[in-house]
Design an enzyme around this catalytic site. Structure first.
Site, short mmCIF file in Angstrom:
data_model
loop_
_atom_site.label_atom_id
_atom_site.label_comp_id
_atom_site.label_asym_id
_atom_site.label_seq_id
_atom_site.Cartn_x
_atom_site.Cartn_y
_atom_site.Cartn_z
CG ASP A 89 75.91 66.06 13.95
OD1 ASP A 89 76.77 65.56 14.70
OD2 ASP A 89 76.18 66.53 12.83
NE ARG A 142 90.51 79.90 4.50
CZ ARG A 142 90.99 78.73 4.89
NH1 ARG A 142 92.17 78.67 5.44
NH2 ARG A 142 90.31 77.63 4.73
#
Ligand code: ADP
Length: 352
Positions: free
Chosen positions: A132, A264
């Site tokens: 990463d 959400r």
């Protein structure tokens, strides 16, 4: 293969890099389960080795013998200063990943456990690692260094940056939409973890995450940017372990909303604290974008990726609105493609 503290997620690709199947082992060490495609079943997953054996058994159950695999490619969070590109896992590379455990104590031990378990089960199967941190190896020293003295006992205390696999995939995929790659590109990876990257001529020159994936933007449960003086006070007040839990797991959108780390859920809530958490997320994304833009000497385009970046037009538009002082800029949405990027990097390494 993405091996974490309690789960191992895998995606299987064929030689043309088409995704064939996903298998996930979750609840390792507790009530385990194996999900093949969309179908989950309970499984006895006492540790990483057991989870890996279960994944290989599930593959065999789908008619895919382990002996027919070409390689296992691992997502590895931290490559430190030495592992700056995807690598075949030789004994030396394995040791270098182990040397990075101090840098990523919550991640690298689990990657290593999976690497070792694969070696036990299939000693001849080549293994690769994508890091990463690797995409950020091009960040200049002035952006990389903290203003600390150059002492051997402080070695490794520098900014690394993360989400590199996602940014590398974005740089590759964006020209399908944009034609040529924009010269000064602000890339926004907005998921549970979130960061920004200043990409100049396709290379990272600055990013919001630093020594660890804790800094930068407000995240699902991570605090993002915080004064080191505040951290010192927390350690004195709460002790090290509680501070670590607070900053990694109880902060960010969850801490601000007192409701959920999940964007959400916050978007559908009418609680003022949930709205404040969203405002905080967008304000700091835009404010830190200013810093990325300065690092590139301006801006030609913005690209969003990650669960929030791809799916929430409201968040994208709020951030774009806060950057409207930059003028009218093209903005793009790119599907996060970390798995295929890792498979692609392994495939390059294994091609003679
Ligand atoms: P990770 O960083 O764990 O890979 P993802 O990239 O999948 O996570 O991003 C997860 C985040 O994306 C969650 O906050 C989730 O609520 C958010 N998200 C996913 N779909 C939507 C959507 N339709 N609208 C808003 N947020 C969404």
């Amino acid at each position: 293969m993405n091996a974490g503290s309690s789960s191992i997620k895998t995606a299987l690709f064929d030689a043309a890099l088409t995704e064939v199947l996903r298998i996930e082992a979750t609840g390792i060490g507790t009530a385990g389960s194996i999900k093949i495609g969309t179908i989950a079943q309970a499984a006895d997953l006492s540790d990483n080795a057991a989870a890996l054996a279960a994944i290989f058994a599930a593959l065999a159950g789908q008619g895919i013998a382990v002996s027919t695999l070409h390689a296992v490619a691992h997502r590895v969070v931290h490559g430190g200063t030495k592992l700056t590109q995807a690598s075949l896992i030789t004994p030396q590379v394995r040791d270098a990943i182990a040397d990075c455990i101090t840098l990523a104590p919550l991640h690298n031990p689990h990657h290593l456990a999976a690497i070792d378990a694969v070696r036990q089960l299939a000693p001849d199967l080549p293994q690769c690692a994508s890091f990463d941190t690797a995409f950020h190896a091009t960040i200049p020293d002035v952006a990389r260094r903290y203003a600390l003295p150059d002492r051997t006992d402080l070695a490794g205390l520098q900014r690394y940056g993360f989400h590199g696999t996602s940014y590398a995939a974005l740089v590759r995929a964006l020209p399908e939409q944009s034609g040529t790659l924009p010269r000064r590109l602000l890339a926004c990876h907005l998921g549970n973890g979130a960061s920004l990257c200043a990409i100049l001529d396709g290379r990272s020159v600055a990013t919001t995450m630093g020594y660890s994936p804790l800094s930068g933007l407000t995240m699902g449960t991570r605090v993002g940017e915080i004064d080191a003086g505040a951290v010192l006070r927390l350690v004195r007040q709460l002790g090290l372990d509680e501070t670590e839990t607070l900053l990694h797991h109880d902060a960010g959108l969850l801490g601000l909303s007192n409701l959920s780390p999940d964007m959400r859920s916050l978007e559908t809530s009418d609680s003022p604290a949930a709205q404040f958490a969203i405002d905080h997320f967008c304000y700091w994304a835009a404010r830190q974008a200013g810093s990325m833009i300065a690092a590139m000497g301006g801006l030609d385009a913005i690209a969003f990726t990650g669960g929030i970046g791809e799916n929430s037009a409201t968040i994208r538009n709020t951030i774009l609105d806060k950057l409207s002082w930059m003028g009218n800029l093209p903005s793009y949405t790119v599907e996060a493609q970390e798995e295929i990027q890792i498979a692609r990097e392994a495939s390059v390494l294994l091609t003679p």
